[in-house]
Each structure stands twice: as C-alpha cells, then as structure tokens.
Motif scaffolding. Structure first.
Motif, PDB file in Angstrom:
ATOM      1  N   ALA A 195       0.834  -1.207   0.000  1.00  0.00           N
ATOM      2  CA  ALA A 195       0.000   0.000   0.000  1.00  0.00           C
ATOM      3  C   ALA A 195       0.865   1.252   0.000  1.00  0.00           C
ATOM      4  O   ALA A 195       0.561   2.237  -0.686  1.00  0.00           O
ATOM      5  CB  ALA A 195      -0.926  -0.015   1.213  1.00  0.00           C
ATOM      6  N   ALA A 196       1.956   1.243   0.753  1.00  0.00           N
ATOM      7  CA  ALA A 196       2.840   2.413   0.785  1.00  0.00           C
ATOM      8  C   ALA A 196       3.447   2.663  -0.593  1.00  0.00           C
ATOM      9  O   ALA A 196       3.552   3.818  -1.042  1.00  0.00           O
ATOM     10  CB  ALA A 196       3.937   2.203   1.828  1.00  0.00           C
ATOM     11  N   GLY A 197       3.847   1.608  -1.274  1.00  0.00           N
ATOM     12  CA  GLY A 197       4.403   1.770  -2.616  1.00  0.00           C
ATOM     13  C   GLY A 197       3.380   2.296  -3.597  1.00  0.00           C
ATOM     14  O   GLY A 197       3.685   3.123  -4.462  1.00  0.00           O
ATOM     15  N   GLY A 215      -5.512 -14.590 -14.490  1.00  0.00           N
ATOM     16  CA  GLY A 215      -5.312 -15.948 -13.994  1.00  0.00           C
ATOM     17  C   GLY A 215      -6.199 -16.164 -12.774  1.00  0.00           C
ATOM     18  O   GLY A 215      -6.452 -15.242 -11.995  1.00  0.00           O
ATOM     19  N   THR A 216      -6.675 -17.380 -12.608  1.00  0.00           N
ATOM     20  CA  THR A 216      -7.557 -17.665 -11.484  1.00  0.00           C
ATOM     21  C   THR A 216      -6.760 -17.638 -10.187  1.00  0.00           C
ATOM     22  O   THR A 216      -5.799 -18.389 -10.014  1.00  0.00           O
ATOM     23  CB  THR A 216      -8.212 -19.044 -11.665  1.00  0.00           C
ATOM     24  OG1 THR A 216      -8.901 -19.056 -12.906  1.00  0.00           O
ATOM     25  CG2 THR A 216      -9.185 -19.321 -10.536  1.00  0.00           C
ATOM     26  N   VAL A 217      -7.155 -16.761  -9.289  1.00  0.00           N
ATOM     27  CA  VAL A 217      -6.494 -16.662  -7.977  1.00  0.00           C
ATOM     28  C   VAL A 217      -7.562 -16.978  -6.928  1.00  0.00           C
ATOM     29  O   VAL A 217      -8.078 -16.101  -6.253  1.00  0.00           O
ATOM     30  CB  VAL A 217      -5.880 -15.266  -7.765  1.00  0.00           C
ATOM     31  CG1 VAL A 217      -4.993 -15.262  -6.535  1.00  0.00           C
ATOM     32  CG2 VAL A 217      -5.078 -14.854  -8.984  1.00  0.00           C
ATOM     33  N   ALA A 218      -7.926 -18.246  -6.853  1.00  0.00           N
ATOM     34  CA  ALA A 218      -9.031 -18.640  -5.978  1.00  0.00           C
ATOM     35  C   ALA A 218      -8.666 -18.417  -4.512  1.00  0.00           C
ATOM     36  O   ALA A 218      -7.569 -18.738  -4.062  1.00  0.00           O
ATOM     37  CB  ALA A 218      -9.367 -20.117  -6.202  1.00  0.00           C
ATOM     38  N   GLY A 219      -9.595 -17.841  -3.756  1.00  0.00           N
ATOM     39  CA  GLY A 219      -9.397 -17.673  -2.321  1.00  0.00           C
ATOM     40  C   GLY A 219      -8.328 -16.659  -1.990  1.00  0.00           C
ATOM     41  O   GLY A 219      -7.676 -16.774  -0.961  1.00  0.00           O
ATOM     42  N   ALA A 220      -8.115 -15.660  -2.819  1.00  0.00           N
ATOM     43  CA  ALA A 220      -7.065 -14.678  -2.557  1.00  0.00           C
ATOM     44  C   ALA A 220      -7.621 -13.273  -2.753  1.00  0.00           C
ATOM     45  O   ALA A 220      -7.335 -12.622  -3.750  1.00  0.00           O
ATOM     46  CB  ALA A 220      -5.889 -14.920  -3.480  1.00  0.00           C
ATOM     47  N   PRO A 221      -8.456 -12.775  -1.859  1.00  0.00           N
ATOM     48  CA  PRO A 221      -9.035 -11.427  -2.006  1.00  0.00           C
ATOM     49  C   PRO A 221      -8.002 -10.346  -1.694  1.00  0.00           C
ATOM     50  O   PRO A 221      -8.095  -9.632  -0.696  1.00  0.00           O
ATOM     51  CB  PRO A 221     -10.173 -11.437  -0.994  1.00  0.00           C
ATOM     52  CG  PRO A 221      -9.722 -12.380   0.069  1.00  0.00           C
ATOM     53  CD  PRO A 221      -8.928 -13.443  -0.635  1.00  0.00           C
ATOM     54  N   VAL A 222      -6.994 -10.267  -2.547  1.00  0.00           N
ATOM     55  CA  VAL A 222      -5.938  -9.289  -2.342  1.00  0.00           C
ATOM     56  C   VAL A 222      -6.490  -7.881  -2.405  1.00  0.00           C
ATOM     57  O   VAL A 222      -6.023  -6.977  -1.699  1.00  0.00           O
ATOM     58  CB  VAL A 222      -4.823  -9.495  -3.392  1.00  0.00           C
ATOM     59  CG1 VAL A 222      -3.740  -8.436  -3.261  1.00  0.00           C
ATOM     60  CG2 VAL A 222      -4.223 -10.886  -3.257  1.00  0.00           C
ATOM     61  N   ALA A 223      -7.502  -7.666  -3.264  1.00  0.00           N
ATOM     62  CA  ALA A 223      -8.080  -6.325  -3.399  1.00  0.00           C
ATOM     63  C   ALA A 223      -8.630  -5.838  -2.065  1.00  0.00           C
ATOM     64  O   ALA A 223      -8.462  -4.664  -1.700  1.00  0.00           O
ATOM     65  CB  ALA A 223      -9.160  -6.336  -4.471  1.00  0.00           C
ATOM     66  N   ALA A 228      -7.986  -2.224   2.488  1.00  0.00           N
ATOM     67  CA  ALA A 228      -7.960  -1.942   3.919  1.00  0.00           C
ATOM     68  C   ALA A 228      -6.661  -1.264   4.325  1.00  0.00           C
ATOM     69  O   ALA A 228      -6.642  -0.345   5.150  1.00  0.00           O
ATOM     70  CB  ALA A 228      -8.147  -3.243   4.697  1.00  0.00           C
ATOM     71  N   ALA A 229      -5.539  -1.710   3.730  1.00  0.00           N
ATOM     72  CA  ALA A 229      -4.255  -1.091   4.056  1.00  0.00           C
ATOM     73  C   ALA A 229      -4.168   0.324   3.498  1.00  0.00           C
ATOM     74  O   ALA A 229      -3.615   1.226   4.138  1.00  0.00           O
ATOM     75  CB  ALA A 229      -3.126  -1.955   3.501  1.00  0.00           C
ATOM     76  N   LEU A 230      -4.735   0.560   2.312  1.00  0.00           N
ATOM     77  CA  LEU A 230      -4.688   1.899   1.716  1.00  0.00           C
ATOM     78  C   LEU A 230      -5.548   2.896   2.469  1.00  0.00           C
ATOM     79  O   LEU A 230      -5.253   4.097   2.501  1.00  0.00           O
ATOM     80  CB  LEU A 230      -5.135   1.823   0.248  1.00  0.00           C
ATOM     81  CG  LEU A 230      -4.151   1.213  -0.746  1.00  0.00           C
ATOM     82  CD1 LEU A 230      -4.820   1.014  -2.110  1.00  0.00           C
ATOM     83  CD2 LEU A 230      -2.919   2.090  -0.898  1.00  0.00           C
ATOM     84  N   SER A 231      -6.628   2.414   3.067  1.00  0.00           N
ATOM     85  CA  SER A 231      -7.557   3.326   3.764  1.00  0.00           C
ATOM     86  C   SER A 231      -6.893   4.031   4.944  1.00  0.00           C
ATOM     87  O   SER A 231      -7.349   5.089   5.374  1.00  0.00           O
ATOM     88  CB  SER A 231      -8.788   2.553   4.239  1.00  0.00           C
ATOM     89  OG  SER A 231      -8.414   1.559   5.199  1.00  0.00           O
ATOM     90  N   HIS A 232      -5.810   3.444   5.462  1.00  0.00           N
ATOM     91  CA  HIS A 232      -5.103   4.054   6.577  1.00  0.00           C
ATOM     92  C   HIS A 232      -4.026   5.027   6.113  1.00  0.00           C
ATOM     93  O   HIS A 232      -3.422   5.717   6.945  1.00  0.00           O
ATOM     94  CB  HIS A 232      -4.441   2.975   7.453  1.00  0.00           C
ATOM     95  CG  HIS A 232      -5.428   2.049   8.108  1.00  0.00           C
ATOM     96  ND1 HIS A 232      -5.880   0.912   7.501  1.00  0.00           N
ATOM     97  CD2 HIS A 232      -6.048   2.112   9.316  1.00  0.00           C
ATOM     98  CE1 HIS A 232      -6.725   0.279   8.294  1.00  0.00           C
ATOM     99  NE2 HIS A 232      -6.849   0.998   9.426  1.00  0.00           N
TER     100      HIS A 232
END
Length: 298
Positions: A195-197, A215-223, A228-232
C-alpha cells in the motif's frame, strides 16, 4: 545403404585390400574371396584380348610387308645388272627384308609373353567380430544428438513459453515493475508495504485504484486487504471493475497461469481508457486464505 564391397589401396604399394560386407562371417569371407578371384579373371581376360589385338595387327602388317618384299624381289630379277633401277630395287628389297625381320621378332616376343594378372596374397577368413554397428560410435553419437536436441528444446521452450513462472519473470517478460510478491501466508506487513508503494506512485489527491486479476487466484481477495491497508494511508478507493473508470491499476498475476501476452493485452486495453498501470503483484498458484481471516488480519 552401406556399400557391400570396398576396395582399398595401401600407400606406396600395388596391393588391393578387398572388404566384403555380408550378414554372417562365412558369407563375408566367401564374398571377399569370390570378388578377388573374379577381379583376377577379369584382368586375365582383358590382357589376353589386348595381346590378341596386338598380334593380329602385327600379322596383318607382316603380310603386307612380305607381299611388298616379294614384288621387290621379282623386280630385281627382271632388271639388268648395273642399272640404276636395279640398284633402287635392291635397296628397297633390303629395307623390306629388315622390316620383315623386325616384325617377326616382335611377333615372336608377343607369342612368348606370359600373362600374370596377379595373385591372392592371403585367403579371406571369416571375421571374428562384426564390423557394424559400432557400439562406442552409436552411443557417442546418440549422447551428442540427445544433448543437442535437449538444448534446442529447452531453448525453444524458454523462448516460446511466455507463462510467468516466477516473480522475476514479470519484469523480464512484461517490463512492468514488480510491486510485491504475496507469499502463501501473507502477513499484514506485506500489504502495508504494498500500500505504501502504491500511494507513493499515485501521489496526492483522491484516486480510484483498479486491481485487475489475471489468472484464477481462488481464495485470494488481495483487493480487499490492499484496500484496507490503503484506507489508513490515503484517500484511495479500490475497485475491481474497469468500467468504474479507475485512475490507475495494479495487475494481480497468478504465477504459472498467466502469460506475458495476456499482460500486454490488458495493459493496452487499460491504456486506451486512460488508466495507468502502476505495476504487478504476483501470487502463488494457490493462496489458501479465507475472506474472514484476511479482514481480521488487515
């Protein structure tokens, strides 16, 4: 196909070495012996024919000279003694007599010539081991060709396979900067650094950030965790739909399931709608996380 008969001449010699190839040792020896004998018979026949032609030519020439000698002798007998014509006829008779003598000697020499086409120095013996195939030669050639084919296949695969297999492949194959490599069990610190970058690349003001998954990234809600990290840190809204007209984008790439061609197509598509791609984030093929645990960790 390999030649069945090979004839070799050793240096500085008048010897012929005959090699005959057959399916078994006995046939090979018999073939070499038969070829050598046939060669000598052919030389004998050729020499006999040549000698016969020469003797026939000498016989014809001898008959002609002998006829001329008889005519010269008759002429000498009819001419008076002491005349110039008789002197000329006697000289011609002498010359023709010498020619007849010379031709007779040559004919006698040809009759006494002994034809020697050659001889077999050593009889052909069955070989103790086969001449082919040569195991060392075949093994060496096979090893070399195998190494060459393997090297060519590896080079072709490296050049033709555009899948991103490791984080280092991102910058090498797509020229996009690698923002982060999310491990199997990512801690909050990884997302805070990411998030800092992103914030430093976006600058000041309100921004809409697209997290585009390739590509399928199942079970990885990186967004979700990145949002959440950017909101801070800054007023940034994370979206996952390009239709929301984002200002910038981060590509989420599933390793071993995404190709550089897909990345290039996505970058061009986003560029056409005015979206700047900040870089890429890679995730392993399987990232076993649940949405609840990710929200709690974030």
């Amino acid at each position: 196909m390999r030649k069945q008969v090979v004839v070799d001449v050793p240096p500085n010699s008048a010897i012929l070495s005959i090699w005959f190839t057959a399916g078994d040792p006995v046939s090979a020896a018999a073939g070499a012996q038969a070829f050598a004998e046939a060669y000598l018979q052919n030389r004998t026949l050729s020499a006999t024919r040549t000698l016969a032609v020469q003797m026939k030519a000498l016989t014809t020439q001898l008959h002609q000279v002998d006829d001329e000698l008889g005519k010269a002798a008759e002429s000498v007998a009819t001419l008076p003694h002491g005349t110039a014509a008789r002197v000329v006829a006697e000289h011609q008779q002498s010359v023709l007599g010498k020619q007849v003598y010379s031709l007779s000697l040559k004919y006698d020499e040809l009759k006494t010539i002994a034809i020697t086409p050659g001889s077999v120095i050593s009889q052909a013996l069955p070989p103790s081991s086969p001449s082919a195939p040569s195991a060392p030669l075949y093994l060496g050639s096979g090893l070399f060709l195998g190494l060459l084919a393997g090297t060519g296949a590896a080079f072709a695969r490296d050049r033709l396979d555009t899948r991103l297999r490791a984080p280092a492949d991102v910058e090498r194959l797509t020229t996009l900067p690698l923002l982060a490599d999310i491990p199997l069990r990512a801690d909050p610190g990884a997302f805070r650094s990411l998030a800092a970058g992103v914030v430093s690349s976006l600058g000041e003001g309100y921004h809409r950030l697209l997290v585009a998954e390739l590509g399928t990234v199942a079970g990885a809600p990186v967004a979700e965790r990145l949002g959440a990290a950017l909101s801070h840190l800054a007023p940034v809204a994370v979206v996952t739909d390009p239709a929301d007209r984002p200002d910038a984008a981060v590509l989420l790439l599933g390793l071993r399931r995404t190709t550089s061609t897909e990345v290039a197509q996505t970058v061009r598509r986003l560029a056409r709608q005015g979206t700047t791609v900040l870089g890429a984030v890679t995730v392993p093929p399987t990232l076993p996380m649940t949405s609840r645990s990710m929200r709690q960790n974030a």
